[in-house]
Scaffold this motif. Sequence first.
Motif, PDB file in Angstrom:
ATOM      1  N   GLY A  63      -3.753   8.185   3.484  1.00 25.33           N
ATOM      2  CA  GLY A  63      -2.746   7.272   4.012  1.00 25.33           C
ATOM      3  C   GLY A  63      -2.492   7.476   5.491  1.00 25.33           C
ATOM      4  O   GLY A  63      -2.303   6.514   6.243  1.00 25.33           O
ATOM      5  N   LYS A  64      -2.514   8.732   5.931  1.00 25.46           N
ATOM      6  CA  LYS A  64      -2.287   9.045   7.349  1.00 25.46           C
ATOM      7  C   LYS A  64      -3.413   8.495   8.221  1.00 25.46           C
ATOM      8  O   LYS A  64      -3.181   8.079   9.360  1.00 25.46           O
ATOM      9  CB  LYS A  64      -2.187  10.564   7.519  1.00 25.46           C
ATOM     10  N   THR A  65      -4.592   8.437   7.676  1.00 17.71           N
ATOM     11  CA  THR A  65      -5.738   7.889   8.405  1.00 17.71           C
ATOM     12  C   THR A  65      -5.731   6.363   8.391  1.00 17.71           C
ATOM     13  O   THR A  65      -6.027   5.727   9.401  1.00 17.71           O
ATOM     14  CB  THR A  65      -7.051   8.413   7.776  1.00 17.71           C
ATOM     15  N   GLN A  66      -5.344   5.792   7.277  1.00 11.21           N
ATOM     16  CA  GLN A  66      -5.466   4.349   7.081  1.00 11.21           C
ATOM     17  C   GLN A  66      -4.264   3.555   7.596  1.00 11.21           C
ATOM     18  O   GLN A  66      -4.437   2.523   8.256  1.00 11.21           O
ATOM     19  CB  GLN A  66      -5.634   4.091   5.587  1.00 11.21           C
ATOM     20  N   ASN A  67      -3.058   3.971   7.294  1.00 10.76           N
ATOM     21  CA  ASN A  67      -1.891   3.118   7.514  1.00 10.76           C
ATOM     22  C   ASN A  67      -1.454   2.941   8.964  1.00 10.76           C
ATOM     23  O   ASN A  67      -1.112   1.816   9.351  1.00 10.76           O
ATOM     24  CB  ASN A  67      -0.725   3.578   6.638  1.00 10.76           C
ATOM     25  N   PRO A  68      -1.434   3.967   9.812  1.00 11.60           N
ATOM     26  CA  PRO A  68      -1.018   3.713  11.198  1.00 11.60           C
ATOM     27  C   PRO A  68      -1.869   2.678  11.935  1.00 11.60           C
ATOM     28  O   PRO A  68      -1.313   1.820  12.628  1.00 11.60           O
ATOM     29  CB  PRO A  68      -1.070   5.096  11.851  1.00 11.60           C
ATOM     30  N   PRO A  69      -3.206   2.686  11.801  1.00 14.89           N
ATOM     31  CA  PRO A  69      -3.969   1.622  12.478  1.00 14.89           C
ATOM     32  C   PRO A  69      -3.652   0.223  11.940  1.00 14.89           C
ATOM     33  O   PRO A  69      -3.611  -0.747  12.713  1.00 14.89           O
ATOM     34  CB  PRO A  69      -5.436   1.989  12.204  1.00 14.89           C
ATOM     35  N   ASN A 101       0.825  -1.201   0.000  1.00 17.67           N
ATOM     36  CA  ASN A 101       0.000   0.000   0.000  1.00 17.67           C
ATOM     37  C   ASN A 101       0.863   1.256   0.000  1.00 17.67           C
ATOM     38  O   ASN A 101       0.601   2.201  -0.750  1.00 17.67           O
ATOM     39  CB  ASN A 101      -0.934  -0.028   1.216  1.00 17.67           C
ATOM     40  N   ILE A 102       1.882   1.263   0.811  1.00 14.76           N
ATOM     41  CA  ILE A 102       2.780   2.416   0.888  1.00 14.76           C
ATOM     42  C   ILE A 102       3.572   2.541  -0.411  1.00 14.76           C
ATOM     43  O   ILE A 102       3.710   3.643  -0.972  1.00 14.76           O
ATOM     44  CB  ILE A 102       3.709   2.298   2.117  1.00 14.76           C
ATOM     45  N   ALA A 103       4.101   1.429  -0.910  1.00 13.66           N
ATOM     46  CA  ALA A 103       4.896   1.461  -2.139  1.00 13.66           C
ATOM     47  C   ALA A 103       4.072   1.927  -3.333  1.00 13.66           C
ATOM     48  O   ALA A 103       4.601   2.612  -4.222  1.00 13.66           O
ATOM     49  CB  ALA A 103       5.497   0.083  -2.411  1.00 13.66           C
ATOM     50  N   ALA A 104       2.799   1.581  -3.369  1.00  9.85           N
ATOM     51  CA  ALA A 104       1.950   1.972  -4.491  1.00  9.85           C
ATOM     52  C   ALA A 104       1.850   3.488  -4.632  1.00  9.85           C
ATOM     53  O   ALA A 104       1.713   4.004  -5.742  1.00  9.85           O
ATOM     54  CB  ALA A 104       0.558   1.367  -4.339  1.00  9.85           C
ATOM     55  N   LEU A 105       1.950   4.191  -3.523  1.00  6.67           N
ATOM     56  CA  LEU A 105       1.914   5.648  -3.596  1.00  6.67           C
ATOM     57  C   LEU A 105       3.123   6.169  -4.363  1.00  6.67           C
ATOM     58  O   LEU A 105       3.012   7.104  -5.157  1.00  6.67           O
ATOM     59  CB  LEU A 105       1.855   6.252  -2.194  1.00  6.67           C
ATOM     60  N   SER A 106       4.296   5.571  -4.112  1.00  8.97           N
ATOM     61  CA  SER A 106       5.512   5.979  -4.813  1.00  8.97           C
ATOM     62  C   SER A 106       5.555   5.450  -6.240  1.00  8.97           C
ATOM     63  O   SER A 106       6.125   6.087  -7.120  1.00  8.97           O
ATOM     64  CB  SER A 106       6.748   5.491  -4.053  1.00  8.97           C
ATOM     65  N   ALA A 129       1.750   9.803 -11.118  1.00  6.50           N
ATOM     66  CA  ALA A 129       0.580  10.275 -11.870  1.00  6.50           C
ATOM     67  C   ALA A 129       0.350  11.763 -11.628  1.00  6.50           C
ATOM     68  O   ALA A 129       0.005  12.505 -12.560  1.00  6.50           O
ATOM     69  CB  ALA A 129      -0.659   9.468 -11.480  1.00  6.50           C
ATOM     70  N   ILE A 130       0.556  12.210 -10.410  1.00  7.43           N
ATOM     71  CA  ILE A 130       0.410  13.639 -10.110  1.00  7.43           C
ATOM     72  C   ILE A 130       1.465  14.436 -10.872  1.00  7.43           C
ATOM     73  O   ILE A 130       1.161  15.477 -11.482  1.00  7.43           O
ATOM     74  CB  ILE A 130       0.496  13.889  -8.591  1.00  7.43           C
ATOM     75  N   ILE A 131       2.699  13.961 -10.848  1.00  8.69           N
ATOM     76  CA  ILE A 131       3.774  14.659 -11.564  1.00  8.69           C
ATOM     77  C   ILE A 131       3.479  14.686 -13.065  1.00  8.69           C
ATOM     78  O   ILE A 131       3.678  15.711 -13.733  1.00  8.69           O
ATOM     79  CB  ILE A 131       5.141  14.012 -11.258  1.00  8.69           C
ATOM     80  N   SER A 132       2.978  13.591 -13.620  1.00 10.00           N
ATOM     81  CA  SER A 132       2.605  13.564 -15.039  1.00 10.00           C
ATOM     82  C   SER A 132       1.510  14.570 -15.345  1.00 10.00           C
ATOM     83  O   SER A 132       1.511  15.196 -16.410  1.00 10.00           O
ATOM     84  CB  SER A 132       2.127  12.167 -15.445  1.00 10.00           C
ATOM     85  N   SER A 133       0.576  14.745 -14.429  1.00 13.84           N
ATOM     86  CA  SER A 133      -0.496  15.722 -14.631  1.00 13.84           C
ATOM     87  C   SER A 133       0.052  17.140 -14.688  1.00 13.84           C
ATOM     88  O   SER A 133      -0.458  17.976 -15.440  1.00 13.84           O
ATOM     89  CB  SER A 133      -1.550  15.607 -13.536  1.00 13.84           C
ATOM     90  N   VAL A 134       1.073  17.413 -13.890  1.00 13.44           N
ATOM     91  CA  VAL A 134       1.705  18.749 -13.929  1.00 13.44           C
ATOM     92  C   VAL A 134       2.389  18.936 -15.276  1.00 13.44           C
ATOM     93  O   VAL A 134       2.237  19.973 -15.930  1.00 13.44           O
ATOM     94  CB  VAL A 134       2.710  18.922 -12.769  1.00 13.44           C
ATOM     95  N   ARG A 135       3.145  17.933 -15.697  1.00 13.28           N
ATOM     96  CA  ARG A 135       3.940  18.037 -16.929  1.00 13.28           C
ATOM     97  C   ARG A 135       3.093  17.980 -18.190  1.00 13.28           C
ATOM     98  O   ARG A 135       3.306  18.747 -19.127  1.00 13.28           O
ATOM     99  CB  ARG A 135       4.970  16.912 -16.977  1.00 13.28           C
ATOM    100  N   GLU A 136       2.158  17.042 -18.249  1.00 15.17           N
ATOM    101  CA  GLU A 136       1.445  16.772 -19.495  1.00 15.17           C
ATOM    102  C   GLU A 136       0.080  17.440 -19.590  1.00 15.17           C
ATOM    103  O   GLU A 136      -0.365  17.775 -20.680  1.00 15.17           O
ATOM    104  CB  GLU A 136       1.279  15.264 -19.674  1.00 15.17           C
ATOM    105  N   ASP A 137      -0.588  17.607 -18.458  1.00 12.71           N
ATOM    106  CA  ASP A 137      -1.943  18.155 -18.480  1.00 12.71           C
ATOM    107  C   ASP A 137      -1.999  19.601 -18.003  1.00 12.71           C
ATOM    108  O   ASP A 137      -3.081  20.172 -17.887  1.00 12.71           O
ATOM    109  CB  ASP A 137      -2.883  17.291 -17.621  1.00 12.71           C
ATOM    110  N   ASN A 138      -0.836  20.127 -17.672  1.00 11.00           N
ATOM    111  CA  ASN A 138      -0.711  21.525 -17.249  1.00 11.00           C
ATOM    112  C   ASN A 138      -1.569  21.876 -16.039  1.00 11.00           C
ATOM    113  O   ASN A 138      -2.099  22.982 -15.960  1.00 11.00           O
ATOM    114  CB  ASN A 138      -1.016  22.478 -18.415  1.00 11.00           C
ATOM    115  N   ILE A 139      -1.729  20.931 -15.112  1.00 12.62           N
ATOM    116  CA  ILE A 139      -2.407  21.331 -13.880  1.00 12.62           C
ATOM    117  C   ILE A 139      -1.430  22.203 -13.095  1.00 12.62           C
ATOM    118  O   ILE A 139      -0.213  22.080 -13.231  1.00 12.62           O
ATOM    119  CB  ILE A 139      -2.896  20.131 -13.035  1.00 12.62           C
ATOM    120  N   SER A 140      -1.967  23.090 -12.309  1.00 17.52           N
ATOM    121  CA  SER A 140      -1.095  24.007 -11.574  1.00 17.52           C
ATOM    122  C   SER A 140      -0.351  23.260 -10.470  1.00 17.52           C
ATOM    123  O   SER A 140      -0.833  22.251  -9.951  1.00 17.52           O
ATOM    124  CB  SER A 140      -1.920  25.141 -10.969  1.00 17.52           C
TER     125      SER A 140
END
Length: 176
Positions: free
Chosen positions: A62-68, A25-30, A36-47
């Motif tokens: 993740g902060k809500t889900q992973n510690p428990p 679960n943690i690795a999937a974020l990386s 995907a967020i970085i691609s959106s900045v580069r390719e889709d011109n999101i701010s």
Amino acid sequence: MSGSTFALRVAQGVGFTGAAWLSGNIAALSANSVPAIISSVREDNISPNVACKQWRNMYEAGKTQNPPIAFATASSFAYVAWSVRQIPRSLAASAAYGGFGMYVAAAVLTLSIVPYTVAAMRPTNNALLELAESKGDRVTSSAEVEGLLGRWTTLNWARSLLPLAGGFAGIAAALL
């Protein structure tokens, strides 16, 4: 199978699967989410600010889900450690001690995602959260946000290895 043996096996199963799931679960974020967020900045011109808000939403989930999950997994490993230390000494006395120590290590490694996040990731998390909360009063460059997200991704990859190592320690203890 006696009740205590059954409980021990259930706790082992929860520990093994919980550690593996948490690591994935943690690795999937990386591996998926932040790229995907970085691609959106580069390719889709999101701010860059929108990218930070997307990261914040992922971070809060993740902060809500992973510690428990880490706590439940570590508790399972701790229960198994406590249980195997009570096994009467036999020909495998050293294995019983090794199993105890390995299960303790599994619990500590799995739960260590929390102090790791606080100690190693806090400055990057806080910088990204500050950018996510800015109301346009601060000009944020794509390079700055991509740099922070890249740093976060690297730190998060390292964090994902902690429960994975915990799961391996638990499996090794079971095989002793």
